[in-house]
Design a protein around this motif. Sequence first.
Motif: not given
Length: 369
Positions: A77, A59, A82, A55
């Motif tokens: 975003r 991202s 992240r 993940n």
Amino acid sequence: MEGTETNTIPHEDAVARMRRLQSERRAKGGDVMKNVLSAYFTTPRDRLLEAKIDNLVDSFLLSQEALDGDATRRVGRLREGRALTVVGGPGTGKSRTLDRHFLKREEFAGYGDPNGNGMLISVTAPSPCTLRLLGMSVLAALGYETSRELKENVVWDMVHYQLELRGVHFLHIDELQHVLQSRNQLEIAKVQDTLKGLMQHRRWPVWLILSGLPGIATMLSGDEQVWRRTRHVVFEDLTLERDAGLVRRLIAVYGAEKAGLEIGNLATDEFIARLLHASIFRFGIAIELIQDAARHALLLESPSHPRRGLDATCGIHSRSETGDGPNERFCESCPCRPQPENRGGERTRGEGLNDPSREARRGAPRRAA
């Protein structure tokens, strides 16, 4: 005064001398222990961690695709990094597991190579840890070392520059709980802001992997902007009820398969409970105890008696801190504790294995029997 005669070899380096002086039995055991110590045991949490790192990588790729297509699409975003936290008690296997995943993932090719050009670097937060010292550790991992006394803001300006210069998009910081040692709220807040700044950097955002004791999750939750950008993996303590089968497989893999020892009847619940107690219910420590027991059995030249090694190791970890002979200390109702006999002459088992308060007692000082 007469000196002791030694058989020295001219120009022999220290390591070669140690190998020459090692007994044949120790050397033979060392050859076997290479396989035992280098073996990696996969568990369901590896699949969970792999999915979380997937993940994180996804991202990053979405952010890159937005930048490659049209810079104006890199908004919200898509322009921010992240974070992933991996937390658990000491000895749960966090660092070893992360290192394994970093090394096997092709996206992180070059990881661990000082001369490589990988996208991931890893540092250990120094102890004590200030924002400046943490920045100096990151610079060293990036290959930039200096003896100059740099100011805090200069250090982190250089960190941003070096990350971009060397193409590093992922930063792993291990033992991040060292930041909390000073109990200085101002220093902790500065670290929080700096981590947030790394993820929010407009030109070169960074994706973070932060590992350490559970306290770091609490530290990060204090900043809502950091918290909402972060996902978590928790390495829980082992329990007899849930993990007895897992521990049996550990003994089989490290004792029988890798060390070539006969494990006999070591799979009983009683023995598994003793091993869990000795390892304070931590996965990584349990593996270390089994590895130590295997080495002990190999040194004894007794492949049919690994239990002696495991028992000896368990005893070391439950011995009284006062060091007064064979007296040992036990948790209340611990399976290591000698059990009294009932009127029928049978040993009665302690009731502590299923006691809900055992979790609360686990971290408390153990009382002498």
